[in-house]
Design a protein around this motif. Structure first.
Motif, PDB file in Angstrom:
ATOM      1  N   HIS A 167       0.848  -1.196   0.000  1.00 56.39           N
ATOM      2  CA  HIS A 167       0.000   0.000   0.000  1.00 56.39           C
ATOM      3  C   HIS A 167       0.888   1.252   0.000  1.00 56.39           C
ATOM      4  O   HIS A 167       0.626   2.207  -0.731  1.00 56.39           O
ATOM      5  CB  HIS A 167      -0.911  -0.034   1.231  1.00 56.39           C
ATOM      6  CG  HIS A 167      -1.652   1.225   1.500  1.00 56.39           C
ATOM      7  ND1 HIS A 167      -2.661   1.691   0.670  1.00 56.39           N
ATOM      8  CD2 HIS A 167      -1.554   2.148   2.500  1.00 56.39           C
ATOM      9  CE1 HIS A 167      -3.142   2.822   1.162  1.00 56.39           C
ATOM     10  NE2 HIS A 167      -2.483   3.123   2.262  1.00 56.39           N
ATOM     11  N   HIS A 199       3.686   7.638   4.352  1.00 62.79           N
ATOM     12  CA  HIS A 199       2.462   8.196   4.947  1.00 62.79           C
ATOM     13  C   HIS A 199       1.882   7.331   6.070  1.00 62.79           C
ATOM     14  O   HIS A 199       1.312   7.845   7.009  1.00 62.79           O
ATOM     15  CB  HIS A 199       1.397   8.466   3.857  1.00 62.79           C
ATOM     16  CG  HIS A 199       0.606   7.265   3.454  1.00 62.79           C
ATOM     17  ND1 HIS A 199       1.103   6.289   2.620  1.00 62.79           N
ATOM     18  CD2 HIS A 199      -0.639   6.855   3.782  1.00 62.79           C
ATOM     19  CE1 HIS A 199       0.189   5.354   2.451  1.00 62.79           C
ATOM     20  NE2 HIS A 199      -0.876   5.669   3.137  1.00 62.79           N
ATOM     21  N   ASP A 200       2.041   6.021   5.989  1.00 66.64           N
ATOM     22  CA  ASP A 200       1.488   5.139   7.030  1.00 66.64           C
ATOM     23  C   ASP A 200       2.560   4.581   7.949  1.00 66.64           C
ATOM     24  O   ASP A 200       2.374   3.514   8.537  1.00 66.64           O
ATOM     25  CB  ASP A 200       0.719   3.978   6.373  1.00 66.64           C
ATOM     26  CG  ASP A 200      -0.742   4.331   6.115  1.00 66.64           C
ATOM     27  OD1 ASP A 200      -1.251   5.277   6.752  1.00 66.64           O
ATOM     28  OD2 ASP A 200      -1.369   3.664   5.279  1.00 66.64           O
ATOM     29  N   LYS A 203       1.750   3.084  11.235  1.00 65.89           N
ATOM     30  CA  LYS A 203       1.146   1.750  11.364  1.00 65.89           C
ATOM     31  C   LYS A 203       2.165   0.728  11.866  1.00 65.89           C
ATOM     32  O   LYS A 203       1.802  -0.347  12.309  1.00 65.89           O
ATOM     33  CB  LYS A 203       0.563   1.289  10.019  1.00 65.89           C
ATOM     34  CG  LYS A 203      -0.743   1.996   9.701  1.00 65.89           C
ATOM     35  CD  LYS A 203      -1.432   1.352   8.532  1.00 65.89           C
ATOM     36  CE  LYS A 203      -2.764   2.044   8.265  1.00 65.89           C
ATOM     37  NZ  LYS A 203      -3.351   1.605   6.998  1.00 65.89           N
ATOM     38  N   HIS A 254      -3.122  12.778   5.978  1.00 65.86           N
ATOM     39  CA  HIS A 254      -3.726  12.093   4.824  1.00 65.86           C
ATOM     40  C   HIS A 254      -5.125  11.550   5.117  1.00 65.86           C
ATOM     41  O   HIS A 254      -5.796  11.077   4.206  1.00 65.86           O
ATOM     42  CB  HIS A 254      -2.801  10.987   4.289  1.00 65.86           C
ATOM     43  CG  HIS A 254      -2.571   9.853   5.239  1.00 65.86           C
ATOM     44  ND1 HIS A 254      -1.606   9.870   6.209  1.00 65.86           N
ATOM     45  CD2 HIS A 254      -3.183   8.654   5.362  1.00 65.86           C
ATOM     46  CE1 HIS A 254      -1.629   8.736   6.888  1.00 65.86           C
ATOM     47  NE2 HIS A 254      -2.593   7.978   6.392  1.00 65.86           N
ATOM     48  N   ASP A 283      -4.624   7.358  -1.178  1.00 68.09           N
ATOM     49  CA  ASP A 283      -4.773   6.414  -0.065  1.00 68.09           C
ATOM     50  C   ASP A 283      -6.106   5.672  -0.155  1.00 68.09           C
ATOM     51  O   ASP A 283      -6.155   4.447  -0.052  1.00 68.09           O
ATOM     52  CB  ASP A 283      -4.700   7.200   1.252  1.00 68.09           C
ATOM     53  CG  ASP A 283      -4.854   6.308   2.460  1.00 68.09           C
ATOM     54  OD1 ASP A 283      -4.005   5.436   2.641  1.00 68.09           O
ATOM     55  OD2 ASP A 283      -5.839   6.476   3.203  1.00 68.09           O
TER      56      ASP A 283
HETATM   57 FE   FE2 Z   1      -2.720   4.604   3.886  1.00 69.75          FE
END
Ligand code: FE2
Ligand code: FE2
Length: 412
Positions: A167, A199-200, A203, A254, A283
């Motif tokens: 992703h 961006h993630d 996570k 985002h 996204d």
């Molecule tokens: Fe994302």
């Protein structure tokens, strides 16, 4: 002080800051680390790498006289390399979909490992090597410059367990293609790519049982998940990434929506930056079109249609329109029904019109049976076929549309 040394002079206890040579040939995804394992030394010595840069202040020095450079000189050299990389994008020759799919597949394979390693380092609390991120984006940007659709189309295909990494790669690729569509400078295209890749990052600190849960999250789990932009921002800040940088902005914002219903800050459209708005569109598209442990991804054309219906409150209209122009109204991989009653899969965008892509027919609805595949460019003068509607692959029991679309590339 930094020194460039031959691989024969490399020994345990030295701090490597860069491998010389093509990034594709590197035995490691990390490029900066203290050499403490004999196995690592062996991997480097048996690779095709001929030289490395070491930092003598952070590890052992080399025996004998080797010229050294200061950190400022080194920073200037890296900056000029990145500038050159940004320039290259504007000079690359366009490539056909067929040609680029083969290259894109290799680039994606390598990027997947790099990003997986980046996330696993971050999960262990280690600093993320930003030079790896720039290297990945450099490779992705070349593919995007040659043909923006090939890599984006392939990056949608993911195994459930690699979703987070792939992703990130997919969002990075789409951010760059969108930045190009919006006429951003080459430097900005690269920045958008790095921001998409990171961006993630937050996570990486979300518990795996929540991140990969095969089912709907509870309210409490969702609250933990929603913390990932802020967590990512904290991680970037601790690594010295400036709060006014594009990467930081996209990482934090985002999930904002122009009608202020997003998180973490509930910003209104006028307070969300262009890059964060771009991040939001890319996204969502990748999230809804990808297969997840608990559901099959949506068809690309149906996803574009759904996003269009949300665009007013969720996305910036101008950016969403540019996104559709980049990917098409019927993006590659979409299932459509033609005026002749045939089902077809979109394999390529055409030069002529967003509504008339290149498709491969494979099934006759009228005769209720498979037909020999025929590729047709719906924009070609004299072509009397046209798309009459989007189709949901699930209604036709199609679980592997990808094979219909990319069969030859995925099988070789
Ligand atoms: Fe994302
Ligand atoms: Fe996110």
């Amino acid at each position: 002080m930094l020194k460039k040394i031959a691989i024969e002079d490399l020994k345990m206890g030295m701090y490597i800051t860069e491998f010389c040579g093509s990034w594709m040939e590197h035995p490691f995804w990390r490029t900066r680390f203290l050499l403490t394992h004999a196995k690592d030394l062996e991997r480097i010595q048996t690779s095709s790498i001929k030289a490395v840069w070491i930092d003598c202040d952070r590890g052992l020095d080399v025996d004998g006289a080797v010229p050294s450079v200061s950190r400022d000189e080194e920073d200037a050299r890296v900056a000029s390399q990145l500038e050159q990389a940004a320039q290259i994008g504007s000079h690359l020759q366009p490539a056909s979909m067929e040609e680029e799919l083969v290259r894109a597949r290799k680039i994606l394979h390598l990027s997947r490992h790099a990003v997986a390693e980046m996330f696993s380092e971050a999960r262990m609390g280690n600093a993320v090597d930003m030079s790896v991120a720039w290297n990945v984006v450099d490779q992705l940007s070349h593919s995007i410059a040659r043909n923006p659709i090939a890599l984006i189309s392939l990056s949608r295909l993911k195994q459930a367990d690699e979703y987070t990494y792939m992703h990130s790669v997919a969002v990075s690729a789409m951010m760059m293609a969108l930045a190009r569509e919006l006429q951003c400078s080459e430097g900005m295209v690269m920045e958008a790519g790095v921001a998409g890749l990171m961006h993630d990052l937050g996570k990486a600190v979300i518990p795996l049982e929540i991140l990969n849960k095969p089912g709907k999250l509870t309210d409490q789990e969702f609250a933990i998940m929603k913390a990932h932009p802020v967590k990512g921002g904290e991680m970037l800040r601790s690594q010295g990434i400036a709060e006014d940088s594009i990467t930081f902005d996209v990482c934090i914002h985002h999930h904002e929506k122009v009608d202020s219903s997003g998180y973490p800050d509930g910003l209104t459209g006028d307070r969300i930056s262009m890059l964060a708005k771009m991040g939001a569109v890319c996204d969502v598209y990748d999230a809804i079109t990808s297969n997840r442990p608990y559901k099959m991804g949506w068809d690309p054309a149906i996803s574009i249609q759904k996003m269009m219906s949300w665009a007013g409150g969720h996305f910036d209209q101008r950016i969403f329109q540019a996104f559709v122009k980049t990917l098409g109204i019927y993006p590659v991989g979409s299932l459509v029904r033609l005026s002749s009653g045939k089902l077809a899969i979109v394999t390529e965008q055409s030069e002529g019109s967003l509504l008339k892509p290149i498709v491969r027919t494979f099934y006759s609805v009228n005769r209720a049976r498979k037909i020999s595949p025929v590729v047709m460019d719906l924009s070609r003068p004299g072509c009397d076929e046209s798309i009459i509607q989007r189709e949901d692959p699930r209604d036709w029991g199609l679980t592997d549309v990808h094979a219909l679309c990319f069969g030859d590339v995925l099988n070789d």
